[in-house]
Design a protein around this motif. Structure first.
Motif, mmCIF file in Angstrom:
data_model
loop_
_atom_site.group_PDB
_atom_site.id
_atom_site.type_symbol
_atom_site.label_atom_id
_atom_site.label_comp_id
_atom_site.label_asym_id
_atom_site.label_seq_id
_atom_site.Cartn_x
_atom_site.Cartn_y
_atom_site.Cartn_z
ATOM 1 N N GLY A 1 0.663 -1.409 -0.127
ATOM 2 C CA GLY A 1 0.012 -0.119 -0.122
ATOM 3 C C GLY A 1 1.533 0.983 0.015
ATOM 4 N N VAL A 2 0.714 1.972 -0.837
ATOM 5 C CA VAL A 2 1.274 3.253 -0.810
ATOM 6 C C VAL A 2 0.226 4.459 -0.525
ATOM 7 C CG1 VAL A 2 2.745 5.025 -2.011
ATOM 8 C CG2 VAL A 2 2.609 2.335 -2.885
ATOM 9 N N ASP A 3 0.904 4.911 0.155
ATOM 10 C CA ASP A 3 -0.370 7.175 0.388
ATOM 11 C C ASP A 3 0.577 8.083 -0.639
ATOM 12 O OD1 ASP A 3 -0.854 9.005 1.106
ATOM 13 O OD2 ASP A 3 -0.435 8.990 3.636
ATOM 14 N N GLU B 1 -1.964 -6.198 7.256
ATOM 15 C CA GLU B 1 -0.933 -5.219 7.269
ATOM 16 C C GLU B 1 -1.423 -3.679 6.357
ATOM 17 O OE1 GLU B 1 2.630 -6.609 5.638
ATOM 18 O OE2 GLU B 1 4.075 -5.403 7.261
ATOM 19 N N LEU C 1 -1.361 0.195 8.858
ATOM 20 C CA LEU C 1 -0.691 0.678 8.528
ATOM 21 C C LEU C 1 -0.816 1.340 7.987
ATOM 22 C CD1 LEU C 1 2.569 -1.441 7.774
ATOM 23 C CD2 LEU C 1 1.721 -0.648 10.377
ATOM 24 N N LEU C 2 -1.647 1.608 6.953
ATOM 25 C CA LEU C 2 -2.137 2.685 5.939
ATOM 26 C C LEU C 2 -3.447 3.224 5.806
ATOM 27 C CD1 LEU C 2 -0.093 1.465 3.521
ATOM 28 C CD2 LEU C 2 -0.231 3.964 4.129
ATOM 29 N N MET D 1 0.365 -5.785 13.430
ATOM 30 C CA MET D 1 1.307 -5.280 13.798
ATOM 31 C C MET D 1 1.548 -4.648 14.557
ATOM 32 S SD MET D 1 3.436 -6.541 11.746
ATOM 33 C CE MET D 1 3.327 -8.029 10.113
ATOM 34 N N MET D 2 0.137 -2.868 14.753
ATOM 35 C CA MET D 2 0.866 -2.171 15.657
ATOM 36 C C MET D 2 -0.257 -3.475 17.131
ATOM 37 S SD MET D 2 2.141 -0.366 14.623
ATOM 38 C CE MET D 2 2.730 1.011 16.149
ATOM 39 N N PRO E 1 0.802 4.307 11.484
ATOM 40 C CA PRO E 1 1.446 5.245 11.251
ATOM 41 C C PRO E 1 2.340 5.144 9.628
ATOM 42 C CG PRO E 1 1.703 3.097 12.243
ATOM 43 C CD PRO E 1 0.377 3.080 11.725
ATOM 44 N N LEU E 2 2.025 4.541 8.851
ATOM 45 C CA LEU E 2 2.429 4.736 6.948
ATOM 46 C C LEU E 2 1.683 5.433 6.698
ATOM 47 C CD1 LEU E 2 3.714 1.352 5.936
ATOM 48 C CD2 LEU E 2 4.939 2.715 6.665
ATOM 49 N N ARG E 3 1.072 6.916 7.292
ATOM 50 C CA ARG E 3 0.299 7.384 6.554
ATOM 51 C C ARG E 3 1.628 8.340 6.831
ATOM 52 N NH1 ARG E 3 -5.686 9.009 5.986
ATOM 53 N NH2 ARG E 3 -6.568 6.431 5.831
ATOM 54 N N LYS E 4 1.514 9.754 5.392
ATOM 55 C CA LYS E 4 2.081 10.357 5.141
ATOM 56 C C LYS E 4 1.994 11.835 6.419
ATOM 57 C CE LYS E 4 4.880 8.762 2.002
ATOM 58 N NZ LYS E 4 6.537 8.275 2.412
ATOM 59 N N TYR F 1 1.180 10.957 9.274
ATOM 60 C CA TYR F 1 0.680 10.336 11.136
ATOM 61 C C TYR F 1 1.609 11.030 11.439
ATOM 62 C CZ TYR F 1 1.306 6.898 14.759
ATOM 63 O OH TYR F 1 1.877 6.050 15.085
#
Lengths: 179, 366
Positions: free
Chosen positions: A88-90, A139, A143-144, A158-159, A167-170, A172
């Motif tokens: 996944g990509v933000d 996942e 994370l996203l 994971m969390m 957390p992986l959001r830009k 965050y």
């Protein structure tokens, strides 16, 4: 496959003669199958990723993704029975999931991207198509924060369960910056 | 009337057989497992998030800490991804060194697996044998880069250190030694009836299931599929060396055991050829810009780690730090099949099956 450094110095020549043709045919085949069987507007964009050895990339509209995924898996001409990676990509203005698909029998590879709105991100789950997507989607959700409707058990993986945010959001920001 | 009751049993998060901080909650009907829920994340360090604020050279030590039993292959997959994006040429000597350390790492990793797997099942002494022999490889790595586990050895464009004088000779001395030890392992364990009774016909799945769950490595090959990325999608210099890909037939724990032992033999075969062809002299670093800035774009590269397909997906915006870095960790994907395999099995087989998958929790959680 062809992105490997082959000592011997014949790389530029190979690039010119071999690279475009075989994968372009794979890409065209996938696009025409998707347009004729799934929906004529299922594919938003299709190109070859030259940086990645000419990997065929398809951007599929989210509303047609589940049906397209079923076709990728079951249509013999594509035969993508192996989901090798799911990321996944933000992108800050939108979210995207990337599926790296592989056909074990023919060796054909595709990178499929599905884009979604950033405020209410949601992409149909493909766990029913590839069981390998199960934990990967969890996942990405964790994370996203992308929702995967149709997932059998969409929980954080994971969390901790009571974690706030993804957390992986830009954008965050941790609740406690010390942590 | 016998009263039966469903029992909820928690295994872990700290348990000697889980090879890290992994937890599984099993529902038991007597001795038989009716449901299993793995719980991960205890070792989650947010490597992918941290990487977004680090340059590529700084990320390499983080990859050491994912699959800490096989750090060399992790180093390689990251460097290989960046090199692919930048179209870098790697000097032959550097590529040979990388290949040699990766194959030594495969041997070392399988030795850890072999020792600990037997320890899980209840055989104490094989562990000591395996660690005795692994120590030789660890010492070789220590001599090469000054670390025993977290090597931080490879760089984008080559390797950090050239092999010291006599190092290659030590590797070639190790090959016949290890081959003779493998025979000892077979005499010690492989024919043992108690051991065979514990692993034969346990944790069986077919090729179709393995593919749909995205399994890789020995977990995939045990079903009879001849799929090894070193052969099917060759990278590095693997297309120059002769080696076989061992495959199984039944897809049980015994096949996975045989495959991993045979893979040690095949790795030694590759090592023997690599040592013979090792180039005299030459650079260990290619021409690399001072600041590594891959052009805008994205790649997905994958290599065969001891545990299966380890992949690296990088999205670059042309900066010195990755915009998004995702690792496809074989342990994480392989572990997904565990709950399915456990249903209907006994508690003792839980350990056999989990050990047979060969996970490293640092890689599961990343």
């Amino acid at each position: 496959m062809s992105e490997e450094e082959k000592p011997g110095g014949t790389l530029p020549e190979e690039e010119e003669t071999m690279q475009p043709s075989p994968q372009q045919a794979d890409l065209d085949e996938a696009v025409s199958l998707l347009c004729s069987r799934v929906h004529d507007e299922a594919v938003a964009e299709a190109y070859l990723n030259e940086m990645n050895g000419g990997m065929p990339v398809l951007i599929i509209r989210s509303e047609h993704w589940l049906e397209a995924a079923r076709m990728f898996r079951s249509e013999p001409a594509l035969g993508c029975d192996y989901l090798r990676n799911l990321s996944g990509v933000d992108y800050e203005t939108y979210m995207e999931t990337v599926y790296h698909l592989l056909s074990m029998s023919t060796g054909k590879q595709y990178a499929v991207k599905v884009r979604t709105d950033r405020d209410n991100p949601s992409i149909p789950s493909v766990t029913a198509v590839w069981p390998a997507a199960n934990w990967n989607e969890r996942e990405v959700y964790d994370l996203l924060g992308i929702d995967f409707p149709g997932h059998p058990d969409l929980r954080r993986i994971m969390m901790p369960d009571d974690w706030a945010g993804h957390p992986l959001r830009k954008d965050y920001e941790p609740l406690d910056p010390e942590v | 009337m016998i009263r039966t009751e469903e029992l909820l049993l928690n295994v872990g998060p700290q348990h000697p057989s889980t090879h890290g901080v992994f937890r599984i909650i099993v529902k038991l009907d007597g001795e038989v497992i009716t449901d299993a829920t793995p719980v991960m994340g205890y070792l989650h360090r947010g490597t992918e998030k941290l990487a977004e604020n680090l340059n590529y050279t700084q990320i390499i030590p983080y990859t050491d800490r994912m699959d800490y039993v096989s750090a060399m292959t992790n180093n390689y997959v990251l460097c290989h991804a960046v090199e692919t994006m930048m179209g870098l040429q790697i000097p032959e000597r550097a590529e040979f060194l990388r290949l040699i350390v990766m194959e030594l790492q495969r041997v070392a990793s399988h030795l850890v697996w072999w020792g600990t797997y037997l320890l899980d099942i209840g055989a104490m002494s094989p562990f000591l044998y395996a660690f005795r022999d692994r120590e030789i490889i660890i010492n070789l790595f220590n001599e090469l880069c000054g670390a025993r586990l977290t090597y931080n050895y490879m760089r984008v464009g080559g390797v950090k250190w050239d092999a010291p004088d006599g190092w290659i000779d030590k590797v070639s001395e190790f090959i016949p030694y290890m081959e003779s030890k493998l025979e000892e392992y077979d005499r010690l364990v492989s024919g043992n009836e108690i051991f065979l009774a514990r692993i034969k016909g346990i944790g069986v799945y077919d090729a179709e299931t393995a593919v749909s769950y995205g399994l890789s490595g020995a977990n995939l090959r045990c079903t009879g599929l001849n799929w090894d990325l070193r052969k099917t999608e060759p990278y590095s210099l693997y297309d120059r060396f002769a080696f076989d890909v061992p495959v199984g037939r039944t897809g049980d724990c015994y096949d996975r055991y045989r495959i991993r032992l045979e893979e040690i033999r095949q790795s030694l075969r590759i090592l023997r050829q690599a040592v013979e062809q090792f180039p005299e002299g030459g650079e260990t670093m290619g021409k690399v810009p001072r600041v590594i800035r891959p052009p805008e774009g994205e790649v997905y590269v994958r290599i065969e780690s001891p545990r299966g397909e380890i992949g690296c997906h990088i999205v670059s915006k042309g900066k010195a730090e990755p915009y998004r870095l995702k690792f496809r960790r074989p342990s994480f994907v392989n572990l997904q099949i565990l709950p399915k395999l456990l249903i209907g099995e006994t508690m003792t087989n839980l350990i056999t099956i989990l050990g047979g998958i060969d996970i490293v929790v640092g890689e599961v959680d990343c």
